[in-house]
Motif scaffolding. Structure first.
Motif, PDB file in Angstrom:
ATOM      1  N   ASN A  48       0.647  -0.852  -0.043  1.00  0.00           N
ATOM      2  CA  ASN A  48      -0.098   0.418   0.436  1.00  0.00           C
ATOM      3  C   ASN A  48       0.818   1.372  -0.317  1.00  0.00           C
ATOM      4  OD1 ASN A  48      -2.550   1.588   0.176  1.00  0.00           O
ATOM      5  ND2 ASN A  48      -1.963   1.658   2.760  1.00  0.00           N
ATOM      6  N   TRP A  49       2.028   1.170   0.620  1.00  0.00           N
ATOM      7  CA  TRP A  49       2.899   2.587   0.487  1.00  0.00           C
ATOM      8  C   TRP A  49       3.556   2.503  -0.552  1.00  0.00           C
ATOM      9  CZ3 TRP A  49       8.243   3.449   0.486  1.00  0.00           C
ATOM     10  CH2 TRP A  49       8.331   5.085   1.534  1.00  0.00           C
ATOM     11  N   LEU A  50       4.035   1.491  -0.718  1.00  0.00           N
ATOM     12  CA  LEU A  50       5.423   1.647  -2.017  1.00  0.00           C
ATOM     13  C   LEU A  50       4.011   1.744  -3.461  1.00  0.00           C
ATOM     14  CD1 LEU A  50       7.450  -2.137  -1.153  1.00  0.00           C
ATOM     15  CD2 LEU A  50       8.341   0.916  -1.542  1.00  0.00           C
ATOM     16  N   PHE A  51       3.209   1.170  -3.796  1.00  0.00           N
ATOM     17  CA  PHE A  51       2.640   1.194  -5.257  1.00  0.00           C
ATOM     18  C   PHE A  51       0.985   1.864  -4.812  1.00  0.00           C
ATOM     19  CE2 PHE A  51       5.279  -3.136  -4.496  1.00  0.00           C
ATOM     20  CZ  PHE A  51       5.442  -2.046  -5.357  1.00  0.00           C
ATOM     21  N   PHE A  52      -0.439   1.593  -4.035  1.00  0.00           N
ATOM     22  CA  PHE A  52      -1.469   1.912  -3.888  1.00  0.00           C
ATOM     23  C   PHE A  52      -1.337   3.614  -3.489  1.00  0.00           C
ATOM     24  CE2 PHE A  52      -1.774  -3.122  -3.634  1.00  0.00           C
ATOM     25  CZ  PHE A  52      -1.771  -2.546  -5.098  1.00  0.00           C
ATOM     26  N   GLN A  53      -0.760   3.864  -2.482  1.00  0.00           N
ATOM     27  CA  GLN A  53      -0.917   5.306  -2.100  1.00  0.00           C
ATOM     28  C   GLN A  53      -0.049   6.356  -2.090  1.00  0.00           C
ATOM     29  OE1 GLN A  53      -2.295   5.189   2.068  1.00  0.00           O
ATOM     30  NE2 GLN A  53      -4.841   4.955   1.400  1.00  0.00           N
ATOM     31  N   SER A  55       2.535   8.684  -4.701  1.00  0.00           N
ATOM     32  CA  SER A  55       2.869   9.387  -5.260  1.00  0.00           C
ATOM     33  C   SER A  55       3.777   9.622  -6.845  1.00  0.00           C
ATOM     34  CB  SER A  55       3.383  10.981  -4.676  1.00  0.00           C
ATOM     35  OG  SER A  55       2.427  11.772  -3.926  1.00  0.00           O
ATOM     36  N   TRP A  56       3.007   9.359  -8.059  1.00  0.00           N
ATOM     37  CA  TRP A  56       3.859   8.798  -9.271  1.00  0.00           C
ATOM     38  C   TRP A  56       4.682   9.742  -9.947  1.00  0.00           C
ATOM     39  CZ3 TRP A  56       5.776   3.843  -9.318  1.00  0.00           C
ATOM     40  CH2 TRP A  56       4.706   2.826  -8.387  1.00  0.00           C
ATOM     41  N   LEU A  57       3.730  11.227  -9.805  1.00  0.00           N
ATOM     42  CA  LEU A  57       3.685  12.262 -10.927  1.00  0.00           C
ATOM     43  C   LEU A  57       3.983  13.331 -10.422  1.00  0.00           C
ATOM     44  CD1 LEU A  57       1.315  11.052 -14.416  1.00  0.00           C
ATOM     45  CD2 LEU A  57       3.322  10.553 -13.748  1.00  0.00           C
ATOM     46  N   PHE A  84      10.024  11.800  -6.908  1.00  0.00           N
ATOM     47  CA  PHE A  84      10.979  12.488  -7.310  1.00  0.00           C
ATOM     48  C   PHE A  84      11.740  11.547  -8.128  1.00  0.00           C
ATOM     49  CE2 PHE A  84      14.975  10.637  -4.775  1.00  0.00           C
ATOM     50  CZ  PHE A  84      15.714  12.620  -4.785  1.00  0.00           C
ATOM     51  N   VAL A  85      11.761  10.005  -8.133  1.00  0.00           N
ATOM     52  CA  VAL A  85      13.003   9.240  -8.542  1.00  0.00           C
ATOM     53  C   VAL A  85      12.611   9.666 -10.349  1.00  0.00           C
ATOM     54  CG1 VAL A  85      13.228   6.977  -9.330  1.00  0.00           C
ATOM     55  CG2 VAL A  85      13.227   7.520  -6.875  1.00  0.00           C
ATOM     56  N   GLN A  86      10.805   9.514 -10.163  1.00  0.00           N
ATOM     57  CA  GLN A  86      10.816   9.881 -11.972  1.00  0.00           C
ATOM     58  C   GLN A  86      11.139  11.085 -12.200  1.00  0.00           C
ATOM     59  OE1 GLN A  86       8.242  11.994 -13.164  1.00  0.00           O
ATOM     60  NE2 GLN A  86       8.446  11.711 -15.393  1.00  0.00           N
ATOM     61  N   ASP A  87      11.179  12.466 -11.361  1.00  0.00           N
ATOM     62  CA  ASP A  87      12.199  12.657 -12.467  1.00  0.00           C
ATOM     63  C   ASP A  87      13.715  13.224 -12.014  1.00  0.00           C
ATOM     64  OD1 ASP A  87      10.941  16.585 -12.818  1.00  0.00           O
ATOM     65  OD2 ASP A  87      12.555  16.276 -10.601  1.00  0.00           O
ATOM     66  N   ARG A  88      14.057  12.547 -10.948  1.00  0.00           N
ATOM     67  CA  ARG A  88      15.683  12.224 -11.062  1.00  0.00           C
ATOM     68  C   ARG A  88      16.200  11.397 -12.131  1.00  0.00           C
ATOM     69  NH1 ARG A  88      17.252  17.368  -8.648  1.00  0.00           N
ATOM     70  NH2 ARG A  88      15.167  18.745  -9.223  1.00  0.00           N
ATOM     71  N   PHE A  89      15.696  10.922 -13.166  1.00  0.00           N
ATOM     72  CA  PHE A  89      15.864   9.261 -12.970  1.00  0.00           C
ATOM     73  C   PHE A  89      17.095   9.323 -14.403  1.00  0.00           C
ATOM     74  CE2 PHE A  89      15.527   6.075 -16.014  1.00  0.00           C
ATOM     75  CZ  PHE A  89      15.710   4.562 -15.331  1.00  0.00           C
ATOM     76  N   VAL A  90      17.013  10.475 -15.194  1.00  0.00           N
ATOM     77  CA  VAL A  90      17.944  10.613 -15.713  1.00  0.00           C
ATOM     78  C   VAL A  90      18.984  10.604 -15.521  1.00  0.00           C
ATOM     79  CG1 VAL A  90      19.490  11.570 -18.362  1.00  0.00           C
ATOM     80  CG2 VAL A  90      15.982  11.129 -17.527  1.00  0.00           C
TER      81      VAL A  90
END
Length: 372
Positions: A48-53, A55-57, A84-90
């Motif tokens: 629940n903490w890692l995926f369902f709730q 923040s992805w974008l 955060f990971v998606q924004d700094r992935f590159v």
């Protein structure tokens, strides 16, 4: 001979497997119930903490933080901050490598995968040519692609970072430590006193100090022994230090395999008129290396994880480039550090688990001694 009969119904289906492996004895029943209870307590909240709730974008901390313009969100903080990971992935992948030049490390990665994949598949022919391209030609081409030259813009190594640095350090360390460790192991078993003493001294000195000490010596002490005006790039110092450190441990792993080979194998090779190097290359080393595959891969896994210590000489590998972003005011939240560390841990686990699985595959593939 009678034809083989099918497995009993009680053990040939799912219920039979569960009964045999999970409910066979009262102790098994208690342990199974306890394990299920622990999983029920841990897995749903974690998922629940890692995926369902989570923040992805998002483009800043407002999508993850509990504080918005000095106030508290009505529904509070919910889960991991994957935005955060998606924004700094590159940046996690390439560090500060120039944006318009990132096609170069991407091309190097494609070349590496194209050369490594056939080498790992036993049925693919021309392994010698494949190994020559991967370990001799590829490093030279990759150096000029990543660093520059021949018309390409020069990108200094301080701008390198992220997973790219981790993989480069690991690849060079593995490619150098295996043959060098093999020579050190043979030297330690040599009957020539000078060679044996040199190999024993090198192995024991390197194994007697931590990797941080070796990196510190390579970074601080090595320039003191160079002629005036000479300098060595920090990244090259790290490559040399990691490779030498891993070689000492690899030597002991290989030596263990050499000691496990019966003396009759060596005597039989000598009775055929084989020279020392022919005996080692054709008879002894193939058997010894097969015996110590778990130890070799364990050394490789340790080397891959130890690359994070290069931060002491100012290099930012995957873990350190992620930690560097924790202080970025755009993404400072209570959950940013733990989310970034979970992402780094997953990447390390993915590579280490892949090496472990391939090791198990090679053990099964080469385990022909007891097969009929």
């Amino acid at each position: 001979m009678l034809d083989a009969k099918p497995a009993p119904t009680a053990s040939g289906n799912l219920f039979g497997w569960v009964h045999k492996n999970l409910l066979a004895t009262p102790k098994d029943i208690v342990l199974t119930v306890l394990a299920i209870a622990i999983l029920v307590m841990i897995v749903p909240p974690a998922a629940n903490w890692l995926f369902f709730q989570a923040s992805w974008l998002g483009s800043d901390r407002s999508v993850c933080s509990t504080l918005v313009q000095g106030g508290i969100q009505p529904d509070g903080w919910k889960g991991a901050c994957w935005a955060f990971v998606q924004d700094r992935f590159v940046q996690f992948m390439f560090g500060r490598y120039p944006l318009d030049e990132r096609w170069r490390p991407i091309l190097v990665t494609i070349m590496f995968i194209a050369l490594l994949t056939p080498l790992l598949i036993p049925k693919v022919p021309r392994k010698g040519l494949n190994a020559l391209l991967l370990f001799i030609v590829f490093p030279i081409v990759a150096f000029f692609l990543l660093h520059g030259g021949f018309g390409l813009r020069v990108v200094e190594t301080p701008l390198w970072g992220g997973l790219m640095v981790t993989l480069i350090l690991s690849f060079v360390g593995i490619a150098v430590s295996f043959p060098l460790g093999t020579l050190l192991a043979l030297g330690r078993r040599s009957k020539m006193p000078v060679i044996k003493t040199l190999c024993v001294t090198f192995i024991e000195v390197i194994r007697g100090v931590p990797l941080i000490t070796v990196l510190f010596m390579a970074n601080v002490m090595l320039p003191l022994f160079l002629p005036t005006g000479w300098t060595i790039d920090n990244f090259l110092r790290a490559l040399v230090a990691v490779a030498l450190f891993a070689s000492a441990y690899m030597a002991e792993v290989i030596r263990g395999g050499l000691q496990a080979i019966p003396k009759g194998q060596s005597e039989g090779a000598e009775s055929l008129g084989l020279s020392y190097w022919q005996k080692m290359r054709l008879i002894i080393l193939p058997q010894a290396i097969k015996l110590v595959i778990p130890g070799i891969v364990n050394t490789f896994i340790g080397l891959f994880k130890d690359t994070s210590l290069v931060s002491i000489i100012g290099m930012f590998d995957l873990l350190n480039i992620i930690r560097l972003n924790f202080i970025d005011t755009t993404w400072i939240t209570p959950v940013t550090p733990i989310t970034g560390l979970i992402f780094a841990g997953f990447i390390y686990w993915l590579f280490c688990f892949s090496m472990s699985r391939y090791s198990a595959f090679m053990e099964r593939h080469l385990d022909t001694a007891h097969q009929r």
